[in-house]
Design a protein around this motif. Structure first.
Motif, PDB file in Angstrom:
ATOM      1  N   ASP A  99       0.863  -1.189   0.000  1.00  0.00           N
ATOM      2  CA  ASP A  99       0.000   0.000   0.000  1.00  0.00           C
ATOM      3  C   ASP A  99       0.897   1.236   0.000  1.00  0.00           C
ATOM      4  O   ASP A  99       1.244   1.761   1.056  1.00  0.00           O
ATOM      5  CB  ASP A  99      -0.905  -0.007   1.236  1.00  0.00           C
ATOM      6  CG  ASP A  99      -1.884   1.177   1.240  1.00  0.00           C
ATOM      7  OD1 ASP A  99      -1.871   1.964   0.265  1.00  0.00           O
ATOM      8  OD2 ASP A  99      -2.654   1.306   2.209  1.00  0.00           O
ATOM      9  N   ARG A 120       0.473   4.270  -0.657  1.00  0.00           N
ATOM     10  CA  ARG A 120      -0.124   5.602  -0.505  1.00  0.00           C
ATOM     11  C   ARG A 120       0.625   6.414   0.552  1.00  0.00           C
ATOM     12  O   ARG A 120       0.983   5.919   1.614  1.00  0.00           O
ATOM     13  CB  ARG A 120      -1.592   5.488  -0.116  1.00  0.00           C
ATOM     14  CG  ARG A 120      -2.504   4.935  -1.216  1.00  0.00           C
ATOM     15  CD  ARG A 120      -3.920   4.806  -0.699  1.00  0.00           C
ATOM     16  NE  ARG A 120      -3.986   3.893   0.444  1.00  0.00           N
ATOM     17  CZ  ARG A 120      -4.947   3.957   1.386  1.00  0.00           C
ATOM     18  NH1 ARG A 120      -5.875   4.876   1.322  1.00  0.00           N
ATOM     19  NH2 ARG A 120      -4.941   3.091   2.387  1.00  0.00           N
ATOM     20  N   GLU A 132      -0.620   9.103   2.190  1.00  0.00           N
ATOM     21  CA  GLU A 132      -1.477   9.654   3.239  1.00  0.00           C
ATOM     22  C   GLU A 132      -1.432   8.861   4.548  1.00  0.00           C
ATOM     23  O   GLU A 132      -1.218   9.450   5.620  1.00  0.00           O
ATOM     24  CB  GLU A 132      -2.922   9.758   2.734  1.00  0.00           C
ATOM     25  CG  GLU A 132      -3.873  10.397   3.736  1.00  0.00           C
ATOM     26  CD  GLU A 132      -5.313  10.424   3.230  1.00  0.00           C
ATOM     27  OE1 GLU A 132      -6.186  10.816   4.020  1.00  0.00           O
ATOM     28  OE2 GLU A 132      -5.548  10.037   2.068  1.00  0.00           O
TER      29      GLU A 132
END
Length: 213
Positions: free
Chosen positions: A190, A192, A194
Protein backbone atom coordinates in the motif's frame (compact mmCIF):
# COMPACT_ATOMS: atom_id res chain seq x y z
CA UNK A 1 70.04 -12.16 8.90
CA UNK A 2 68.32 -13.96 11.77
CA UNK A 3 67.67 -11.67 14.71
CA UNK A 4 67.72 -8.51 12.63
CA UNK A 5 64.62 -6.48 11.95
CA UNK A 6 63.71 -4.50 8.88
CA UNK A 7 63.28 -0.71 9.14
CA UNK A 8 59.54 -1.12 8.53
CA UNK A 9 59.23 -3.67 11.34
CA UNK A 10 61.33 -1.58 13.72
CA UNK A 11 59.29 1.53 13.06
CA UNK A 12 55.96 -0.27 13.24
CA UNK A 13 55.08 0.77 9.69
CA UNK A 14 53.72 -1.70 7.16
CA UNK A 15 55.58 -2.06 3.87
CA UNK A 16 53.89 -0.17 1.00
CA UNK A 17 53.22 -3.40 -0.92
CA UNK A 18 51.35 -4.93 2.03
CA UNK A 19 49.27 -1.77 2.48
CA UNK A 20 48.39 -1.79 -1.23
CA UNK A 21 47.28 -5.42 -1.06
CA UNK A 22 45.12 -4.71 1.99
CA UNK A 23 43.58 -1.70 0.27
CA UNK A 24 42.73 -3.77 -2.81
CA UNK A 25 41.20 -6.46 -0.61
CA UNK A 26 38.93 -3.92 1.09
CA UNK A 27 37.94 -2.46 -2.29
CA UNK A 28 37.05 -5.90 -3.66
CA UNK A 29 35.02 -6.77 -0.55
CA UNK A 30 33.12 -3.48 -0.75
CA UNK A 31 32.42 -4.04 -4.45
CA UNK A 32 31.06 -7.50 -3.74
CA UNK A 33 28.90 -6.26 -0.85
CA UNK A 34 27.48 -3.38 -2.88
CA UNK A 35 26.72 -5.75 -5.75
CA UNK A 36 25.00 -8.19 -3.39
CA UNK A 37 22.69 -5.47 -2.09
CA UNK A 38 21.82 -4.36 -5.62
CA UNK A 39 21.00 -7.91 -6.69
CA UNK A 40 19.02 -8.54 -3.50
CA UNK A 41 16.90 -5.45 -4.18
CA UNK A 42 16.41 -6.21 -7.86
CA UNK A 43 15.85 -9.97 -7.74
CA UNK A 44 14.89 -10.74 -4.15
CA UNK A 45 16.41 -13.43 -1.96
CA UNK A 46 15.53 -16.25 -4.35
CA UNK A 47 17.21 -14.55 -7.30
CA UNK A 48 20.30 -13.35 -5.44
CA UNK A 49 22.59 -16.15 -6.53
CA UNK A 50 26.36 -16.02 -6.12
CA UNK A 51 26.72 -16.17 -9.89
CA UNK A 52 24.48 -13.13 -10.33
CA UNK A 53 26.37 -11.23 -7.62
CA UNK A 54 29.71 -12.24 -9.13
CA UNK A 55 28.65 -10.84 -12.50
CA UNK A 56 27.35 -7.63 -10.94
CA UNK A 57 30.58 -7.12 -8.97
CA UNK A 58 32.83 -7.97 -11.92
CA UNK A 59 34.96 -10.44 -9.97
CA UNK A 60 35.94 -14.06 -10.51
CA UNK A 61 34.08 -16.81 -8.72
CA UNK A 62 37.24 -17.78 -6.91
CA UNK A 63 37.70 -14.28 -5.54
CA UNK A 64 34.07 -14.03 -4.43
CA UNK A 65 34.24 -17.38 -2.61
CA UNK A 66 37.58 -16.43 -1.06
CA UNK A 67 35.97 -13.46 0.68
CA UNK A 68 32.51 -14.97 1.26
CA UNK A 69 32.41 -18.78 1.21
CA UNK A 70 28.61 -19.03 1.54
CA UNK A 71 25.74 -17.22 -0.11
CA UNK A 72 23.87 -16.49 3.11
CA UNK A 73 26.99 -15.14 4.82
CA UNK A 74 27.52 -12.82 1.86
CA UNK A 75 23.92 -11.56 1.75
CA UNK A 76 23.82 -10.99 5.50
CA UNK A 77 27.14 -9.13 5.46
CA UNK A 78 25.92 -7.04 2.52
CA UNK A 79 22.73 -5.88 4.23
CA UNK A 80 24.51 -5.07 7.48
CA UNK A 81 27.38 -3.33 5.67
CA UNK A 82 25.00 -0.98 3.89
CA UNK A 83 22.78 -0.34 6.90
CA UNK A 84 25.59 0.59 9.28
CA UNK A 85 27.17 2.86 6.68
CA UNK A 86 23.94 4.66 5.75
CA UNK A 87 22.73 5.22 9.31
CA UNK A 88 26.11 6.69 10.23
CA UNK A 89 25.91 9.00 7.23
CA UNK A 90 22.34 10.15 7.79
CA UNK A 91 22.12 13.21 9.95
CA UNK A 92 25.89 13.72 10.03
CA UNK A 93 25.71 16.85 7.90
CA UNK A 94 22.18 17.88 8.85
CA UNK A 95 21.57 21.16 10.64
CA UNK A 96 19.19 20.34 13.46
CA UNK A 97 16.71 22.90 14.87
CA UNK A 98 17.56 24.46 18.22
CA UNK A 99 13.94 24.40 19.41
CA UNK A 100 13.27 21.04 21.20
CA UNK A 101 9.83 20.49 19.63
CA UNK A 102 11.18 21.18 16.14
CA UNK A 103 14.17 18.94 16.85
CA UNK A 104 11.83 16.08 17.78
CA UNK A 105 9.86 16.51 14.56
CA UNK A 106 13.02 16.64 12.45
CA UNK A 107 14.46 13.57 14.19
CA UNK A 108 11.34 11.50 13.55
CA UNK A 109 11.29 12.58 9.90
CA UNK A 110 14.93 11.41 9.66
CA UNK A 111 14.06 8.11 11.33
CA UNK A 112 11.18 7.57 8.91
CA UNK A 113 13.51 8.21 6.00
CA UNK A 114 15.76 5.33 7.04
CA UNK A 115 12.88 2.94 6.35
CA UNK A 116 12.62 4.04 2.73
CA UNK A 117 16.25 3.21 1.93
CA UNK A 118 17.49 0.22 -0.02
CA UNK A 119 19.18 -1.39 2.97
CA UNK A 120 15.84 -1.68 4.79
CA UNK A 121 14.27 -3.57 1.90
CA UNK A 122 17.39 -5.72 1.48
CA UNK A 123 17.16 -6.66 5.15
CA UNK A 124 13.43 -7.32 4.79
CA UNK A 125 14.13 -9.84 2.04
CA UNK A 126 16.47 -11.67 4.40
CA UNK A 127 14.11 -11.54 7.39
CA UNK A 128 11.28 -13.10 5.41
CA UNK A 129 13.53 -15.79 3.91
CA UNK A 130 14.96 -16.62 7.36
CA UNK A 131 11.54 -17.77 8.59
CA UNK A 132 12.02 -21.03 6.69
CA UNK A 133 15.81 -21.18 6.46
CA UNK A 134 17.69 -22.24 9.58
CA UNK A 135 21.12 -21.55 8.09
CA UNK A 136 20.16 -18.02 7.06
CA UNK A 137 18.62 -17.35 10.46
CA UNK A 138 21.81 -18.52 12.17
CA UNK A 139 23.87 -16.21 9.95
CA UNK A 140 21.48 -13.30 10.37
CA UNK A 141 20.84 -13.14 14.12
CA UNK A 142 24.32 -12.25 15.45
CA UNK A 143 24.76 -9.53 12.85
CA UNK A 144 21.31 -8.09 13.58
CA UNK A 145 22.22 -7.76 17.24
CA UNK A 146 25.53 -6.11 16.38
CA UNK A 147 23.74 -3.80 13.95
CA UNK A 148 21.23 -2.74 16.59
CA UNK A 149 24.11 -1.64 18.80
CA UNK A 150 25.41 0.52 15.93
CA UNK A 151 22.03 1.95 14.92
CA UNK A 152 20.91 3.09 18.38
CA UNK A 153 23.69 5.69 18.84
CA UNK A 154 23.05 6.88 15.28
CA UNK A 155 19.37 7.44 16.02
CA UNK A 156 20.20 9.09 19.35
CA UNK A 157 22.30 11.62 17.46
CA UNK A 158 19.16 12.67 15.58
CA UNK A 159 17.60 13.82 18.86
CA UNK A 160 20.69 15.24 20.56
CA UNK A 161 21.88 14.99 24.17
CA UNK A 162 19.26 17.31 25.66
CA UNK A 163 16.45 14.95 24.65
CA UNK A 164 18.20 11.58 24.93
CA UNK A 165 18.91 12.13 28.64
CA UNK A 166 15.17 12.10 29.37
CA UNK A 167 14.30 9.14 31.62
CA UNK A 168 11.81 7.73 29.11
CA UNK A 169 13.85 8.26 25.97
CA UNK A 170 15.11 4.68 25.54
CA UNK A 171 11.59 3.26 25.71
CA UNK A 172 10.31 5.94 23.36
CA UNK A 173 13.06 5.28 20.82
CA UNK A 174 12.16 1.58 20.67
CA UNK A 175 8.48 2.39 20.20
CA UNK A 176 9.28 4.88 17.44
CA UNK A 177 11.65 2.46 15.72
CA UNK A 178 9.35 -0.55 15.71
CA UNK A 179 6.31 1.53 14.80
CA UNK A 180 8.02 3.19 11.84
CA UNK A 181 9.37 -0.16 10.69
CA UNK A 182 5.90 -1.68 10.78
CA UNK A 183 4.44 1.28 8.90
CA UNK A 184 7.16 0.99 6.26
CA UNK A 185 6.36 -2.68 5.69
CA UNK A 186 2.79 -1.80 4.77
CA UNK A 187 4.07 0.37 1.93
CA UNK A 188 5.23 -2.82 0.19
CA UNK A 189 1.58 -3.39 -0.80
CA UNK A 190 0.00 0.00 0.00
CA UNK A 191 2.30 2.76 -1.26
CA UNK A 192 -0.12 5.60 -0.50
CA UNK A 193 1.54 8.58 1.17
CA UNK A 194 -1.48 9.65 3.24
CA UNK A 195 -1.53 6.79 5.81
CA UNK A 196 2.23 7.01 6.26
CA UNK A 197 2.11 10.76 6.79
CA UNK A 198 -0.70 10.47 9.35
CA UNK A 199 1.27 7.84 11.26
CA UNK A 200 4.41 9.98 11.35
CA UNK A 201 2.42 12.94 12.65
CA UNK A 202 0.95 10.79 15.42
CA UNK A 203 4.43 9.69 16.45
CA UNK A 204 5.64 13.28 16.56
CA UNK A 205 2.77 14.15 18.86
CA UNK A 206 3.54 11.16 21.09
CA UNK A 207 7.26 12.00 21.25
CA UNK A 208 6.62 15.64 22.13
CA UNK A 209 4.22 14.64 24.89
CA UNK A 210 6.84 12.31 26.40
CA UNK A 211 10.06 14.28 25.97
CA UNK A 212 8.67 17.77 26.66
CA UNK A 213 6.57 16.81 29.68
Amino acid sequence: MPGTSSPERASGKRPPIKRAVQSRTVDVQRRILDAAVEVLLEDGYGGATTLRIQEQAGVTRGRLLHHFPSRDTLLTAAAHHLASARVAEMGADQIWPADPAERIDAAIEAMALTFTQGYFWAATELWIAARHNDDLRAALLPGERDLARVIRPGLDAFFGPDLTTHADFDDLREILFTSLRGMALTTAFDPREEPTRRHIERLKKLARSVLLD
